[in-house]
Design a protein around this motif. Structure first.
Motif, PDB file in Angstrom:
ATOM      1  N   MET A   1       0.846  -1.198   0.000  1.00 19.36           N
ATOM      2  CA  MET A   1       0.000   0.000   0.000  1.00 19.36           C
ATOM      3  C   MET A   1       0.882   1.250   0.000  1.00 19.36           C
ATOM      4  SD  MET A   1      -2.702   1.093   2.945  1.00 19.36           S
ATOM      5  CE  MET A   1      -3.382  -0.543   3.051  1.00 19.36           C
ATOM      6  N   GLY A   2       0.597   2.155  -0.946  1.00 16.04           N
ATOM      7  CA  GLY A   2       1.420   3.355  -1.062  1.00 16.04           C
ATOM      8  C   GLY A   2       1.281   4.267   0.153  1.00 16.04           C
ATOM      9  N   GLN A   3       2.301   5.105   0.338  1.00 14.04           N
ATOM     10  CA  GLN A   3       2.300   6.041   1.463  1.00 14.04           C
ATOM     11  C   GLN A   3       1.082   6.970   1.432  1.00 14.04           C
ATOM     12  OE1 GLN A   3       4.369   6.014   3.958  1.00 14.04           O
ATOM     13  NE2 GLN A   3       3.433   7.805   4.921  1.00 14.04           N
ATOM     14  N   GLU A   4       0.730   7.404   0.192  1.00 17.22           N
ATOM     15  CA  GLU A   4      -0.386   8.362   0.053  1.00 17.22           C
ATOM     16  C   GLU A   4      -1.707   7.730   0.503  1.00 17.22           C
ATOM     17  OE1 GLU A   4      -2.698  10.944  -3.259  1.00 17.22           O
ATOM     18  OE2 GLU A   4      -1.036   9.695  -3.936  1.00 17.22           O
ATOM     19  N   LEU A   5      -1.930   6.470   0.077  1.00 18.61           N
ATOM     20  CA  LEU A   5      -3.177   5.785   0.441  1.00 18.61           C
ATOM     21  C   LEU A   5      -3.207   5.507   1.942  1.00 18.61           C
ATOM     22  CD1 LEU A   5      -5.815   4.615  -0.553  1.00 18.61           C
ATOM     23  CD2 LEU A   5      -4.642   2.470  -1.036  1.00 18.61           C
ATOM     24  N   HIS A   6      -2.054   5.165   2.470  1.00 17.78           N
ATOM     25  CA  HIS A   6      -1.945   4.914   3.905  1.00 17.78           C
ATOM     26  C   HIS A   6      -2.361   6.167   4.689  1.00 17.78           C
ATOM     27  CE1 HIS A   6      -0.142   3.655   7.704  1.00 17.78           C
ATOM     28  NE2 HIS A   6      -0.248   2.444   7.197  1.00 17.78           N
ATOM     29  N   GLU A   7      -1.917   7.298   4.214  1.00 22.12           N
ATOM     30  CA  GLU A   7      -2.241   8.565   4.882  1.00 22.12           C
ATOM     31  C   GLU A   7      -3.737   8.879   4.757  1.00 22.12           C
ATOM     32  OE1 GLU A   7       0.883  11.384   4.282  1.00 22.12           O
ATOM     33  OE2 GLU A   7      -0.563  13.018   4.603  1.00 22.12           O
ATOM     34  N   LYS A   8      -4.290   8.593   3.579  1.00 23.68           N
ATOM     35  CA  LYS A   8      -5.730   8.819   3.384  1.00 23.68           C
ATOM     36  C   LYS A   8      -6.530   7.986   4.377  1.00 23.68           C
ATOM     37  CE  LYS A   8      -6.118   9.986  -1.496  1.00 23.68           C
ATOM     38  NZ  LYS A   8      -6.791   9.720  -2.750  1.00 23.68           N
ATOM     39  N   ILE A   9      -6.135   6.720   4.529  1.00 26.37           N
ATOM     40  CA  ILE A   9      -6.865   5.842   5.455  1.00 26.37           C
ATOM     41  C   ILE A   9      -6.792   6.411   6.867  1.00 26.37           C
ATOM     42  CG2 ILE A   9      -6.981   3.524   6.460  1.00 26.37           C
ATOM     43  CD1 ILE A   9      -5.666   2.515   3.859  1.00 26.37           C
ATOM     44  N   SER A  10      -5.593   6.855   7.220  1.00 25.07           N
ATOM     45  CA  SER A  10      -5.415   7.376   8.564  1.00 25.07           C
ATOM     46  C   SER A  10      -6.306   8.611   8.790  1.00 25.07           C
ATOM     47  CB  SER A  10      -3.930   7.696   8.745  1.00 25.07           C
ATOM     48  OG  SER A  10      -3.751   8.537   9.806  1.00 25.07           O
ATOM     49  N   VAL A  11      -6.325   9.543   7.839  1.00 20.10           N
ATOM     50  CA  VAL A  11      -7.125  10.774   7.988  1.00 20.10           C
ATOM     51  C   VAL A  11      -8.616  10.448   7.968  1.00 20.10           C
ATOM     52  CG1 VAL A  11      -7.771  12.940   6.829  1.00 20.10           C
ATOM     53  CG2 VAL A  11      -5.363  12.267   6.966  1.00 20.10           C
TER      54      VAL A  11
END
Ligand code: SF4
Length: 428
Positions: A1-11
């Motif tokens: 999972m890309g860093q960007e998607l990981h951040e989206k999930i977190s937010v």
């Protein structure tokens, strides 16, 4: 999972955590599966319980936390200084499908900030559900939030793919809505609930007619079979419990809601795009009113399963629930002339009025007394909570303890710390 998607999930999972209305009761589901408890995901998954007691885990996220509205109580309000993010339909559908295949989750709870016209936002949520069902063979549970102001056509479409739809009533009165969520209107919220129940009635009628069609033909395959629910914030505005329970009762009666969820008001962060400030519209609280939330759930239970009327639980003179006593015991202590109830003769409804005897125990009493006359010892074995029931019943004319001193009984049955959170919700 890309860093960007990981951040989206977190937010977007963090932004969704304040919605409590994600329980899955009532779903038969698109091939709903059992098991899969104990996910280890750090956030974004809520555990819920089905009506048959199964624990299921749902991916709980927002499609977007960008919002045009500025509801004072919400962490995602337009003026809040928070990181913003949005999924695409494809991203979210793939993510859900992937989590499902890995057994992290059994379903999806999807809501969104209002980043555009309600129909457009709802279309994105619906497309996500539709993609999951039609392209990814997703058989799990889907709960979509309805955006207030969504038209009937879009609600109809959303219900084709979701198990449950819900629109949050948010606050008990129009006046409160105007003060804390001025862009929302009761008309839009109630309108969405009303559209839902109309389509649901239509569907049920069509399903009934389908029984008379030649085998294999159907008039209406699917419309949100787990029904609709709503959530109400408690303690952000000044309404009393009587107003809240009155509203709840009318929602159950008019719109066939499966559940009303009560969410104790949690103060959102104070940071805003204008810097740190205290929103003068919000009350200053020491913490969320959890005991009140719990008592409201108990009162709600009395309405739905014990056939109490609102004015039996709360009156003009006593518009608030007792924070130290569950509402059934509170009612019983105010109605001592209704007691004692003879357990060998009373009907089911009357037995359930005894504090400490719930639906299950009342049923057992009726079954057991067919073959013998019940004694106090029998009641204990059957499952009655005699600590509470002892003052309100007789068995063959025998009291356990006469309710001679209501003040003393009240003291003995009170939760000493006022929390009441250990009280069982099901049998009280
Ligand atoms: S509409 Fe109100 S409650 Fe919903 S996300 Fe926007 S600010 Fe929050």
């Amino acid at each position: 999972m890309g860093q960007e998607l990981h951040e989206k999930i977190s937010v977007l999972s963090g932004a969704a955590k304040y919605d409590a209305s994600c329980a899955t009761s009532g779903s038969s589901g698109f091939n709903n599966k059992a098991g899969n408890m104990g996910t280890t995901l750090p956030s974004g998954v809520c555990h819920s319980w089905t009506q048959d007691g199964r624990c299921v885990s749902l991916l709980k996220v927002l499609y977007s936390n960008v919002c045009k509205y500025d509801c004072a109580y919400c962490v995602n309000r337009a003026s809040a200084d928070v990181k913003r993010s949005s999924f695409t339909v494809k991203e979210l559908a793939e993510l859900t499908s992937e989590f499902y295949r890995r057994n992290y989750i059994e379903g999806l709870f999807l809501s969104s900030g209002i980043f555009a016209d309600p129909d457009i936002v709802m279309e994105k949520l619906t497309e996500t559900a539709k993609t999951l069902r039609t392209e990814m063979g997703f058989g799990g549970y889907i709960h979509l939030k309805l955006i207030p102001g969504t038209g009937e056509k879009m609600i109809r479409e959303a219900g084709k793919w979701a198990d449950r739809l819900s629109v949050n009533i948010e606050l008990p009165t129009e006046k409160s809505l105007l003060s804390l969520a001025p862009e929302k209107s009761k008309k839009d919220i109630i309108g969405a609930m009303n559209d839902f129940s109309n389509v649901r009635c239509e569907t049920e009628e069509a399903q009934y007619k389908s029984k008379f069609l030649p085998q294999g033909k159907t008039l209406s395959p699917w419309f949100a079979p787990a029904g609709q629910s709503t959530q109400l914030i408690v303690g952000a505005t000044g309404e009393d419990d009587r107003q809240i329970i009155n509203l709840t009762s009318s929602l159950y009666n008019k719109f066939f809601l499966k559940r009303v969820y009560y969410s104790a008001f949690v103060h959102p962060g104070q940071r805003s795009t204008a810097g740190n400030y205290i929103d003068p519209r919000l009350p200053v609280t020491a913490g969320p009113p959890l005991v009140r939330e719990h008592r409201l759930y108990q009162a709600d239970w009395l309405l739905r399963f014990y056939h109490f009327k609102v004015n039996e639980i709360l009156t003009d003179e006593h518009p608030f629930l007792d924070m130290h006593l569950d509402p059934k015991t509170m009612w019983a202590l105010n109605k001592l002339d209704f007691f004692p109830i003879e357990v060998n003769r009373a009907d089911y409804e009357t037995l359930m009025r005894i504090p400490g005897i719930g639906a299950k125990t009342a049923r057992r009493i009726i079954e057991n007394r067919r073959s013998r006359s019940l004694t106090i010892e029998n009641l204990h074995r059957i499952g009655a909570t005699l600590k509470r029931a002892r003052y309100f019943l007789t068995a063959n004319g025998n009291y356990i303890e006469k309710p001679d001193d209501p003040v003393r009984i009240r003291r003995l049955l009170s939760d000493t710390d006022g929390a009441g959170l250990q009280l069982p919700l099901f049998e009280f």
